[in-house]
Design a protein around this motif. Structure first.
Motif, PDB file in Angstrom:
ATOM      1  N   MET A   1       0.851  -1.194   0.000  1.00 44.15           N
ATOM      2  CA  MET A   1       0.000   0.000   0.000  1.00 44.15           C
ATOM      3  C   MET A   1       0.878   1.233   0.000  1.00 44.15           C
ATOM      4  O   MET A   1       2.049   1.185   0.405  1.00 44.15           O
ATOM      5  CB  MET A   1      -0.945  -0.010   1.196  1.00 44.15           C
ATOM      6  CG  MET A   1      -0.255   0.000   2.546  1.00 44.15           C
ATOM      7  SD  MET A   1      -1.286  -0.659   3.880  1.00 44.15           S
ATOM      8  CE  MET A   1      -1.072  -2.430   3.630  1.00 44.15           C
ATOM      9  N   GLY A   2       0.313   2.337  -0.460  1.00 47.51           N
ATOM     10  CA  GLY A   2       1.097   3.547  -0.598  1.00 47.51           C
ATOM     11  C   GLY A   2       1.366   4.270   0.697  1.00 47.51           C
ATOM     12  O   GLY A   2       2.308   5.055   0.787  1.00 47.51           O
ATOM     13  N   SER A   3       0.544   4.012   1.716  1.00 50.10           N
ATOM     14  CA  SER A   3       0.683   4.706   2.997  1.00 50.10           C
ATOM     15  C   SER A   3       0.010   3.882   4.072  1.00 50.10           C
ATOM     16  O   SER A   3      -0.914   3.104   3.794  1.00 50.10           O
ATOM     17  CB  SER A   3       0.037   6.097   2.919  1.00 50.10           C
ATOM     18  OG  SER A   3      -0.083   6.675   4.197  1.00 50.10           O
ATOM     19  N   ASP A   4       0.464   4.062   5.321  1.00 50.35           N
ATOM     20  CA  ASP A   4      -0.213   3.346   6.399  1.00 50.35           C
ATOM     21  C   ASP A   4      -1.627   3.863   6.621  1.00 50.35           C
ATOM     22  O   ASP A   4      -2.436   3.210   7.272  1.00 50.35           O
ATOM     23  CB  ASP A   4       0.601   3.392   7.693  1.00 50.35           C
ATOM     24  CG  ASP A   4       0.838   4.804   8.202  1.00 50.35           C
ATOM     25  OD1 ASP A   4       0.551   5.771   7.468  1.00 50.35           O
ATOM     26  OD2 ASP A   4       1.316   4.944   9.343  1.00 50.35           O
ATOM     27  N   SER A   5      -1.948   5.038   6.057  1.00 50.51           N
ATOM     28  CA  SER A   5      -3.330   5.531   6.131  1.00 50.51           C
ATOM     29  C   SER A   5      -4.263   4.670   5.285  1.00 50.51           C
ATOM     30  O   SER A   5      -5.481   4.734   5.443  1.00 50.51           O
ATOM     31  CB  SER A   5      -3.402   6.990   5.674  1.00 50.51           C
ATOM     32  OG  SER A   5      -3.031   7.112   4.310  1.00 50.51           O
ATOM     33  N   ASP A   6      -3.696   3.861   4.389  1.00 55.67           N
ATOM     34  CA  ASP A   6      -4.496   2.940   3.569  1.00 55.67           C
ATOM     35  C   ASP A   6      -4.768   1.621   4.279  1.00 55.67           C
ATOM     36  O   ASP A   6      -5.507   0.782   3.768  1.00 55.67           O
ATOM     37  CB  ASP A   6      -3.772   2.630   2.248  1.00 55.67           C
ATOM     38  CG  ASP A   6      -3.474   3.869   1.431  1.00 55.67           C
ATOM     39  OD1 ASP A   6      -4.257   4.828   1.511  1.00 55.67           O
ATOM     40  OD2 ASP A   6      -2.451   3.871   0.721  1.00 55.67           O
TER      41      ASP A   6
ATOM     42  N   ALA B   1      -3.733   1.939  -3.350  1.00 57.75           N
ATOM     43  CA  ALA B   1      -3.298   3.317  -3.171  1.00 57.75           C
ATOM     44  C   ALA B   1      -4.502   4.232  -3.248  1.00 57.75           C
ATOM     45  O   ALA B   1      -5.512   3.916  -3.883  1.00 57.75           O
ATOM     46  CB  ALA B   1      -2.258   3.712  -4.222  1.00 57.75           C
ATOM     47  N   GLY B   2      -4.389   5.387  -2.583  1.00 58.49           N
ATOM     48  CA  GLY B   2      -5.469   6.359  -2.586  1.00 58.49           C
ATOM     49  C   GLY B   2      -5.055   7.654  -3.253  1.00 58.49           C
ATOM     50  O   GLY B   2      -3.939   7.803  -3.740  1.00 58.49           O
ATOM     51  N   GLY B   3      -5.994   8.612  -3.261  1.00 63.28           N
ATOM     52  CA  GLY B   3      -5.745   9.893  -3.903  1.00 63.28           C
ATOM     53  C   GLY B   3      -5.981   9.829  -5.400  1.00 63.28           C
ATOM     54  O   GLY B   3      -6.214   8.769  -5.980  1.00 63.28           O
ATOM     55  N   LYS B   4      -5.903  10.987  -6.065  1.00 65.55           N
ATOM     56  CA  LYS B   4      -6.112  11.035  -7.506  1.00 65.55           C
ATOM     57  C   LYS B   4      -4.927  10.463  -8.274  1.00 65.55           C
ATOM     58  O   LYS B   4      -5.062  10.001  -9.393  1.00 65.55           O
ATOM     59  CB  LYS B   4      -6.362  12.480  -7.950  1.00 65.55           C
ATOM     60  CG  LYS B   4      -7.734  13.011  -7.564  1.00 65.55           C
ATOM     61  CD  LYS B   4      -7.981  14.379  -8.176  1.00 65.55           C
ATOM     62  CE  LYS B   4      -9.384  14.868  -7.854  1.00 65.55           C
ATOM     63  NZ  LYS B   4      -9.649  16.192  -8.454  1.00 65.55           N
TER      64      LYS B   4
END
Length: 212
Positions: free
Chosen positions: A32-37, A109-112
């Motif tokens: 994942m791109g970040s631990d927020s994911d 991953a999140g975000g645009k």
């Protein structure tokens, strides 16, 4: 390169050089791109995630030590490999995945600008990669691969389905995984049948009152 990233990159390459038996290496990699994911990619929130599918439904275990696998035959591992902040770590993970024994990768991953699934798929090719858009606004980025650069993707937030899809890939090689998938599906069918019978036989009013 930061010390922690350098250590991880070196570790991945060392593991790739070990040529360990398939039954001792992780079968699925989750990045994942970040631990927020993490909540969407693994477990919790408003819907179950990949961790729930693998552990609760399919009997997989999380492997946290490459050289000391858990007793369970089928395992998965988890990493954060940001495409934008740690492209070197993302590249090392994707480049070494097959040599480390992985059969499939789930990348979310999140975000645009959710580039991790796409880049991981490009680098790890021909290893199959399943993309998970962590948010609705991530869908176009995750599925926007050109012809010749394949990436399978699930709907936004549905890492549970990504785990089932990864297990389906494994099931073509391992009858035990296939049997677990079939058993899971049969449980779903039985659940629908039980609800349908309860609703029909008892009537709508009684069904609603028992479930309130």
């Amino acid at each position: 390169m930061s010390e922690s990233v350098s250590d991880l990159v070196d570790r991945l390459h060392r593991e790739a050089d070990q040529d360990r038996p398939t039954e001792e290496t992780p079968d699925v990699g989750i990045v994942m791109g970040s631990d927020s994911d993490l909540e969407v990619m693994m477990t919790g929130g408003s819907r179950p995630g990949a961790y729930d599918a693998f552990v609760d439904e399919l009997g997989f275990a999380e492997q946290t030590d490459f050289e000391n696998p858990p007793e369970e035959r089928f395992t998965f591992e988890t990493y954060v490999t940001s495409a934008h902040r740690t492209p070197d770590l993302m590249t090392a993970y994707a480049e070494t995945a097959e040599d480390r024994g992985l059969d499939v990768i789930i990348a979310g991953a999140g975000g645009k600008s959710a580039d991790l699934p796409n880049m991981t798929a490009s680098i790890a090719y021909p290893l199959p990669v399943i993309g998970v858009p962590v948010q609705e606004k991530s869908v176009d980025s995750v599925i926007g691969m050109p012809a010749g650069a394949p990436l399978v993707a699930v709907d936004a937030g549905k890492s549970f389905n990504a785990a089932l899809s990864a297990a389906q890939i494994l099931a073509r090689q391992y009858d035990e995984v296939r049997d677990r998938l079939v058993a899971y599906h049969e449980d779903l069918r039985e659940g629908v049948g039980d609800v349908s019978r309860e609703l029909h036989d008892g009537g709508t009013a009684a069904f609603r009152s028992r479930r309130e």
